[in-house]
Design an enzyme around this catalytic site. Structure first.
Site: not given
Ligand SMILES: Cc1cc2nc3c(=O)[nH]c(=O)nc-3n(C[C@H](O)[C@H](O)[C@H](O)COP(=O)(O)O)c2cc1C
Ligand SMILES: [Mn+2]
Length: 498
Positions: A171, A176, A284
Site C-alpha cells: 500500500n 502526514r 489541518d
Molecule cells: C495533503 C494530504 C494529507 C493527508 N494527510 C493524511 C493523514 O495525515 N492521515 C491520513 O490517514 N490520511 C491523510 N490523507 C488522506 C489519505 O491520503 C487518503 O485518504 C488515501 O486514500 C489513504 O490511502 P489508503 O486508503 O491507501 O490508506 C491526506 C491527504 C492529502 C491530500
Molecule cells: Mn490503499
C-alpha cells in the site's frame, strides 16, 4: 505525456510560466507556509525555494495547486480524460459476485493491461545516489512548520509504503509525518486507512512493521497515494495505469520493501507495535487545529536521496489550498466508478468549503419514488463518502458545482420535515463537532473525538413525483420559450444593448 520525475515536472511547469524560483533566503519555519498560502489564495504559480535558511535542499510547494497543473501531473491536458479512462476500466472489470462468465471474458484485455503495468524492479535508481544509514538525520531535510500552533515540523507530501507481514497487500498512502527528532517520525494514519490496517496485521504478530517513505518521483505517484483505492489494490499499479507505463522501483537498503526509483528522497525505518508518541497539534485542512493525540512512531534506519534532491511539500489549512486540487481530481476520476455502483448518479460536488467530508451535492436521474433516499444510503455506504455529514440530492440538470443553484433548489423543493433524514454513521476523525463516545478517553476535554459515530443529514431537494406527494402536481422551474430565446439570440446585435 507523463513526467518521469519531479524535476521533469518542474521543467514543464517552468516552461509554461507556472513555476517561480525564489532565490531570496526564506525560513522553513512558518515563512514558506505563509508564502504558499498566499499563492494558493490567488491561484498563483508553484514555487521552488532555492535558498532555505540552514539547508541545502530546495523546497517545492504548489506543484499541484491548479486544475491545469493537476491534469499535467497526471499526464493529461484535462482531468476528464483520466476520468474517462478510469470509467472504461471500472465498467470492464466485473464487480465481485454477480458478474457472469461473459463479463469476465470481456474484462480480460483490461486485466492483462493492468498486469503489464505492475511495477518493474530495477537494481538501482537515482533515489539512492546518496545513502545515509548510521548517520541518517531528518534534520537535513527542510521540513516545514506551517502554522504557529503546530507541534513541530511535518512532512506533508509523503508516499508511505507498507505491506502486510506476508509481503502482500502493498500500500502507498499519504499520511502526514511529524518530525519528533533526528530519527523519529509520527505516523498519522487514520484507523480506517490501509497503512493502519497493515500496521495492525504486524502488531498482531508482535512485530515491528517495515516502512519506506518516498518523496517526489513521478507526480502521478503523489496523487496515487491520496486516491481512495480499496484495500489490496496497489497504488503503484494504479499509478502505472494512470501514466500508461509501469512504475520503476528499487529495493530499499534497510527494509524489505521497494520504492519508486525516481523519487527524490526515501526514508526507511520500522514502526514498533507498542510505541506511541504525542502527535500534533497540526493546522489541518479543515481550517482548524487538530489537537494532539497518541500515534505510532517510525524509527528511521536509512535516508537515501538524489545528489541534488528537491524536497516537495504542501501546506494545508483553510481552503483554497493545494490539497483541494488533489481532492477535486479524485472527485472527477472516481465519479465513473461511483456510477458503476449507483447508476442514477449524474454528477457530484464535494464543495471546497465542505472540506470533503462535511458536504456533498449529488444530482440524480430520478425515475421512481423514494429514490433520493436510496441514493443517500448508497453514498453513505461508499468508502470514504461514508463520512459525509450533510448530503444534498438534486435532480439531473441542476448544476451541483453552483452552490447558489443547489441551495435555491433545497429551499424550493425540500420540505424540512418530509424531505430530510437523520442518520448515524462513522464520523471523520477530524470532525471536532462529532460527539465523543461516552466513556471513551477522547471524551476528555481537549482530546479529539477520534472518529466515533456521528450524525448525518440527508436533504432530498429533488422534484417530487405524484406518488411522493399524494398525487399533487409539482411545478417545473421557469424556463424561456425556446423559439423566443432562439430569436432573441439571433437578433441580439440588432437591439444595440452591448
Ligand atoms: C495533503 C494530504 C494529507 C493527508 N494527510 C493524511 C493523514 O495525515 N492521515 C491520513 O490517514 N490520511 C491523510 N490523507 C488522506 C489519505 O491520503 C487518503 O485518504 C488515501 O486514500 C489513504 O490511502 P489508503 O486508503 O491507501 O490508506 C491526506 C491527504 C492529502 C491530500
Ligand atoms: Mn490503499
Amino acid at each position: 505525456m507523463a513526467a518521469h520525475d519531479i524535476r521533469t515536472f518542474i521543467a514543464r511547469l517552468e516552461a509554461a510560466g507556472q513555476l517561480v524560483r525564489v532565490r531570496a533566503e526564506v525560513s522553513a519555519d512558518l515563512e514558506i507556509a505563509e508564502i504558499a498560502s498566499r499563492l494558493a489564495a490567488r491561484n498563483g504559480p508553484a514555487a521552488l525555494f532555492e535558498n532555505v535558511a540552514g539547508h541545502t535542499m530546495p523546497v517545492l510547494v504548489g506543484a499541484f495547486a491548479s486544475s491545469q497543473r493537476m491534469a499535467w501531473a497526471l499526464g493529461a491536458e484535462r482531468i476528464d480524460e483520466i476520468a474517462r479512462r478510469v470509467g472504461r476500466l471500472a465498467a470492464s472489470v466485473p464487480l465481485a459476485g454477480g458478474a457472469g462468465l461473459a463479463a469476465k471474458v470481456k474484462a480480460l484485455p483490461k486485466l492483462l493491461e493492468l498486469a503489464r503495468l505492475r511495477p518493474k524492479t530495477i537494481r538501482s535508481g537515482p533515489c539512492q545516489e546518496v545513502v545515509h544509514t548510521d548517520d541518517a538525520d531528518l534534520g537535513r531535510l527542510p521540513v516545514l512548520r506551517s502554522w504557529p500552533g503546530d507541534g513541530g515540523p511535518f512532512i506533508t507530501l509523503p508516499q508511505v509504503v507498507t505491506a502486510d507481514p506476508d509481503g502482500k497487500n502493498r500500500n502507498v498512502g499519504m499520511y502526514r509525518m511529524q518530525v519528533f527528532g533526528p530519527r523519529r517520525l509520527g505516523m498519522h494514519w487514520h484507523r480506517d486507512h490501509d497503512g493502519a490496517r497493515n500496521f495492525r496485521a504486524w502488531a498482531e504478530q508482535g512485530r515491528a512493521m517495515p516502512v519506506a517513505v518516498a518523496l517526489g518521483g513521478d507526480p502521478v505517484l503523489t496523487y496515487a497515494a491520496t486516491a481512495p483505492l480499496p484495500y489490496g489494490m496497489d497504488e503503484l499499479v494504479f499509478a502505472g495505469f494512470l501514466r500508461g507505463e509501469a512504475v520503476r522501483v528499487v529495493p530499499c537498503r534497510t527494509v524489505p520493501l521497494a520504492v519508486p526509483a525516481d523519487a527524490e528522497i526515501v526514508i526507511e525505518g520500522t514502526v514498533d507495535p507498542e510505541e506511541r508518541a504525542r502527535e500534533g497539534p497540526f493546522g489541518d485542512h479543515t481550517g482548524y487545529y487538530t489537537p494532539a493525540d497518541e500515534y505510532p512512531v517510525m524509527r528511521v534506519t536509512a535516508i537515501t536521496h538524489r545528489a541534488d534532491a528537491v524536497y516537495p511539500a504542501t501546506v494545508v489549512g483553510r481552503f483554497p489550498k493545494e490539497d483541494c486540487y488533489l481532492a477535486k481530481a479524485t472527485e472527477r476520476i472516481f465519479l465513473p466508478v461511483i456510477r458503476t455502483v449507483v447508476p442514477e448518479v449524474v454528477d457530484i460536488n464535494l464543495p471546497l468549503f465542505g472540506v470533503f467530508h462535511n458536504w456533498a451535492f449529488v444530482s440524480i436521474r430520478k425515475t421512481r419514488p423514494g429514490q433520493a433516499r436510496q441514493v443517500m444510503r448508497a453514498i453513505w455506504g461508499l468508502g470514504q463518502l461514508a463520512y459525509t455529514k450533510f448530503l444534498v440530492i438534486v435532480d439531473e440538470g441542476v448544476n451541483v458545482h453552483d452552490t447558489d443553484e443547489v441551495l435555491w433548489r433545497v429551499g424550493a423543493e425540500a420540505d424540512p420535515r418530509r424531505d430530510t433524514c437523520l442518520e448515524t454513521g462513522p464520523a471523520d476523525v477530524l470532525d471536532h463537532a462529532a460527539p465523543a463516545p461516552p466513556g471513551h478517553p477522547t471524551g476528555t476535554p481537549g482530546r479529539r473525538p477520534a472518529g466515533g459515530e456521528g450524525g448525518k443529514l440527508g436533504i432530498d431537494a429533488t422534484r417530487k413525483l405524484p406518488e411522493e406527494v399524494g398525487g399533487r402536481p409539482w411545478p417545473e422551474p421557469l424556463a424561456s420559450d425556446p423559439d423566443t430565446a432562439a430569436r432573441v439570440t439571433r437578433r441580439w446585435q440588432e437591439y444595440g444593448l452591448d
